[in-house]
Write a protein that holds these residues in place. Structure first.
Motif, short mmCIF file in Angstrom:
data_model
loop_
_atom_site.label_atom_id
_atom_site.label_comp_id
_atom_site.label_asym_id
_atom_site.label_seq_id
_atom_site.Cartn_x
_atom_site.Cartn_y
_atom_site.Cartn_z
N LYS A 199 45.84 32.96 29.12
CA LYS A 199 44.72 33.70 29.70
C LYS A 199 43.92 32.83 30.66
O LYS A 199 43.47 33.30 31.71
CB LYS A 199 43.83 34.24 28.57
N SER A 200 43.74 31.57 30.29
CA SER A 200 43.02 30.64 31.18
C SER A 200 43.75 30.47 32.51
O SER A 200 43.12 30.38 33.56
CB SER A 200 42.86 29.28 30.49
N GLU A 201 45.08 30.45 32.45
CA GLU A 201 45.87 30.34 33.68
C GLU A 201 45.69 31.58 34.55
O GLU A 201 45.57 31.47 35.79
CB GLU A 201 47.34 30.14 33.34
N LYS A 202 45.63 32.75 33.93
CA LYS A 202 45.39 33.99 34.68
C LYS A 202 44.01 33.96 35.32
O LYS A 202 43.84 34.36 36.48
CB LYS A 202 45.52 35.21 33.77
N THR A 209 45.67 36.37 42.78
CA THR A 209 46.17 37.69 42.40
C THR A 209 45.31 38.83 42.93
O THR A 209 45.79 39.96 43.06
CB THR A 209 46.28 37.79 40.87
N SER A 210 44.05 38.54 43.25
CA SER A 210 43.16 39.60 43.75
C SER A 210 42.87 39.48 45.24
O SER A 210 42.09 40.27 45.80
CB SER A 210 41.83 39.56 42.99
N GLU A 289 40.39 49.63 27.48
CA GLU A 289 41.59 50.45 27.61
C GLU A 289 42.55 49.93 28.68
O GLU A 289 43.75 50.19 28.63
CB GLU A 289 41.19 51.89 27.94
N ASP A 290 42.01 49.23 29.66
CA ASP A 290 42.84 48.75 30.78
C ASP A 290 42.28 47.42 31.27
O ASP A 290 41.82 47.30 32.40
CB ASP A 290 42.85 49.79 31.89
N TYR A 291 42.36 46.41 30.41
CA TYR A 291 41.72 45.13 30.73
C TYR A 291 42.50 44.34 31.77
O TYR A 291 41.94 43.52 32.49
CB TYR A 291 41.56 44.31 29.45
N GLY A 292 43.80 44.57 31.88
CA GLY A 292 44.65 43.80 32.77
C GLY A 292 44.28 43.87 34.23
O GLY A 292 44.58 42.96 35.00
N VAL A 293 43.60 44.96 34.63
CA VAL A 293 43.25 45.11 36.05
C VAL A 293 42.25 44.05 36.50
O VAL A 293 42.05 43.84 37.70
CB VAL A 293 42.68 46.51 36.35
N ILE A 294 41.65 43.37 35.54
CA ILE A 294 40.63 42.37 35.89
C ILE A 294 41.19 41.24 36.74
O ILE A 294 40.47 40.61 37.50
CB ILE A 294 40.00 41.82 34.58
N TYR A 295 42.51 40.99 36.61
CA TYR A 295 43.12 39.89 37.36
C TYR A 295 43.56 40.30 38.76
O TYR A 295 43.84 39.45 39.60
CB TYR A 295 44.31 39.33 36.58
N ASP A 296 43.63 41.61 39.01
CA ASP A 296 44.14 42.10 40.29
C ASP A 296 43.07 42.73 41.17
O ASP A 296 43.26 42.86 42.37
CB ASP A 296 45.24 43.14 40.04
N GLU A 297 41.94 43.13 40.57
CA GLU A 297 40.88 43.78 41.32
C GLU A 297 39.64 42.90 41.38
O GLU A 297 39.43 42.07 40.49
CB GLU A 297 40.52 45.13 40.67
N LYS A 298 38.85 43.09 42.41
CA LYS A 298 37.63 42.31 42.56
C LYS A 298 36.47 42.99 41.81
O LYS A 298 36.65 44.02 41.16
CB LYS A 298 37.32 42.10 44.03
N SER A 299 35.30 42.40 41.92
CA SER A 299 34.17 42.84 41.12
C SER A 299 33.28 43.83 41.85
O SER A 299 33.45 44.10 43.04
CB SER A 299 33.33 41.63 40.70
N ILE A 300 32.27 44.32 41.14
CA ILE A 300 31.29 45.24 41.70
C ILE A 300 30.54 44.61 42.87
O ILE A 300 30.08 45.31 43.78
CB ILE A 300 30.30 45.69 40.60
N VAL A 301 30.45 43.29 42.89
CA VAL A 301 29.79 42.60 44.00
C VAL A 301 30.51 42.90 45.30
O VAL A 301 29.89 43.24 46.32
CB VAL A 301 29.76 41.08 43.73
N THR A 302 31.84 42.80 45.30
CA THR A 302 32.63 43.08 46.50
C THR A 302 32.59 44.55 46.85
O THR A 302 32.58 44.93 48.03
CB THR A 302 34.08 42.61 46.29
#
Length: 572
Positions: A199-202, A209-210, A289-302
């Motif tokens: 997880k740390s590597e991700k 990835t994003s 329910e869909d935590y994996g998208v965190i590594y591919d999508e940016k945040s609310i800031v963007t």
């Protein structure tokens, strides 16, 4: 003296030490037999199989103490496991525990370690040190394990291991699916360490990835002649039951109670009791329910930046080594207050220290702005979270983490809530002065245990949460201008006050408040949208799997509190 001499004589025989080492290596396993909700057959197997394995490994040398010294990392792991069992009363060292080692700052670490130092010392002197002393004694003895003894115990170890395996096959009869990586220590702890490293590597590769992700944000409405300012305040370790706004007997939130345009949601559950997972869910479209998208999508800031807002983040916690820090660095301006010199690495600034920086940034231009403020809130040590003038409830200085100091701990905790109320009130006053179309959303990342019941639980981030860690405050303030321009959104939020809500609603609610639409927006998760939909609320498990929050291992005492606060969950 005679008894002591006899003990030393007994400990001068290698085969005695061999048996003793085998038993010492399964001390955590024996504790787990009583703390973990495993079928009897699996519980016994989780002791027998490790015992057989270690008995076999110890035969690799004629002096088993040599093997023990080679297994020093295992002994250290056992010590850490015993400390955590004391703290939380159950469960193996979790993935989150390993990740917390890299995401905590010196101040947080010193506060915790300083208060459990006695426990660490006890484990060291009663388990770690005796084991290593016996290993050293074994190495120095002239006595050796004979070949006959080693062959005999090799066969016994194999037979014992096979008995354990046979017991595991009985688990389906007890409605349990046996898993080596889940049910047997230290395999489960080592698997969690592997999961944490992966997880740390991700997390570290997030910027790669994003990199190509876009929200395609558009603004569906823009009030003519009015500046827009939207503020998201991320709180820390605040629980709803301690807010007078929610019915607490102490007047801990006087300013929130007097605010016009404030909507507070009464049935809110966090999707994680750990900051490094709960806050990224708050800041992104990710969810349990869909935590994996965190590594591919940016945040609310963007998302806000793409929509034309100037973005600002001010953080009073050291978060630059986690996904949270990666999200914050997406902002046009990122003020990391944890890097400011406070005179000591072991202390932090009070949350009101962010107010001058916020005002300065708001005054820089007339740009529409989106702001994230990450506070220190009510993080332990509670009495260090507020200045002296907020010592409303005393005594508020506990000498350690013990149930005997519950009064002092609760007083300090309530003072920290009162201070949070003050900081939020100041933010609202600042926004009012701007005469903007403005809104402020505040919620806490998770709650906290404070010796609330007979279990004697304390702190948060335990592998199995409690009601006290799950139920959090969640409020939205709407300015007069906002309510005049977008009355439907305000009244829709009011109508949803008692609806069951999770922290994964924040991303979608914040965007909906600002009338920003993105490729991943979901109006059914926005509290200001009439499309908001009630759904089962999930908790993000240790291996990032979604679990209904009421099925994470809650005890009878937790369900009593859920019912007391009229919180929704399936009772079938």
């Amino acid at each position: 003296m005679k008894h002591f001499t006899n003990i030393l004589r007994w400990l001068s025989v290698q085969k005695h030490l061999y048996i003793l080492f085998g038993l010492l290596f399964i001390v955590p396993n024996c504790v787990f037999l009583f703390t973990e909700p495993l079928p009897v057959s699996v519980g016994i197997a989780s002791i027998i199989m490790p015992l057989a394995f270690w008995m076999g490994v110890l035969l690799l040398a004629r002096r088993p103490g040599i093997v023990v010294w080679c297994l020093l990392p295992k002994i250290i792991l056992d010590g850490g496991q015993l400390v955590l069992l004391y703290l939380f009363g159950e469960s193996v060292i979790a993935v989150d525990m390993f990740l917390n080692l890299t995401s905590s700052n010196a101040s947080e670490a010193s506060e915790l370690l300083g208060n459990i130092f006695l426990v660490i010392i006890c484990v060291f002197f009663f388990y770690t040190l005796p084991t290593l002393w016996l290993a050293t004694r074994s190495v120095r003895l002239k006595d050796r394990l004979t070949d006959v003894f080693r062959r005999k115990w090799a066969l016994r170890s194999l037979a014992l291991f096979l008995i354990g395996v046979a017991l595991c096959f009985l688990s389906p009869l007890q409605h349990h699916r046996f898993s080596l990586k889940d049910d047997v220590y230290p395999v489960n702890a080592l698997y969690n360490l592997y999961f944490a490293i992966t997880k740390s590597e991700k997390n570290a590769n997030y910027h790669i990835t994003s990199a190509d992700f876009r929200f395609d944000s558009i603004r569906k409405a823009h009030p003519e002649g009015k500046r827009e300012i939207y503020v998201l305040v991320v709180g820390e370790t605040s629980r709803a039951m301690e807010w007078s706004l929610y019915g607490y007997e102490r007047n801990t939130t006087p300013r929130m109670k007097q605010l016009d345009g404030l909507v507070h949601f009464t049935d809110v559950v966090t999707q994680s009791n750990n900051t490094h997972k709960s806050v990224p869910i708050i800041l992104s479209a990710a969810s349990a329910e869909d935590y994996g998208v965190i590594y591919d999508e940016k945040s609310i800031v963007t998302a806000f930046k793409e929509a034309g807002f100037r973005t600002l983040v001010i953080a009073n916690q050291k978060l630059t080594t986690s996904m949270i820090g990666a999200f914050y660095r997406e902002a046009d301006s990122f003020i990391d207050m944890s890097s400011f010199n406070t005179g000591s690495y072991l202390t932090s600034l009070y949350d009101a220290s962010l107010l001058p920086y916020l005002e300065k940034e708001l005054d820089k231009s007339d740009d529409d702005m989106f702001v994230v403020l990450h506070t220190y809130g009510s993080h332990f040590n509670y009495h260090e979270r507020y200045p002296a003038e907020f010592r409303f409830y005393t005594p508020d200085k506990a000498e350690g983490i013990r149930a005997s100091y519950k009064t002092e701990l609760r007083n300090a905790y309530d003072n920290s809530i009162h201070y949070t109320d003050y900081v939020l009130g100041e933010i609202v006053d600042m926004l009012k002065k701007k005469d903007a179309c403005a809104s402020m959303l505040y919620l806490s990342d998770h709650g906290e245990d404070i010796f609330d019941d007979s279990r004697g639980r304390y702190l948060h981030a335990s592998p199995i949460p409690t009601y006290y860690q799950l139920h959090i405050p969640y409020v939205i303030w709407f300015s007069d201008n906002y309510r005049e321009l977008f009355p439907d959104k305000y009244w829709t939020a009011v109508s949803h006050q008692a609806y069951p809500v999770s922290t994964n609603s924040v991303f979608h609610t914040m965007l909906d408040i600002a009338n920003v639409q993105t490729a991943v927006s979901d109006s059914s998760l926005a509290l200001t949208s009439k499309a908001f939909d009630i759904r089962d609320r999930m908790f993000l498990g240790d291996h990032d799997e979604p679990v209904p929050f009421w099925k994470v291992g809650l005890k009878k005492a937790d369900f009593v509190m859920l019912d007391k606060w009229k919180m929704a969950y399936r009772k079938d």
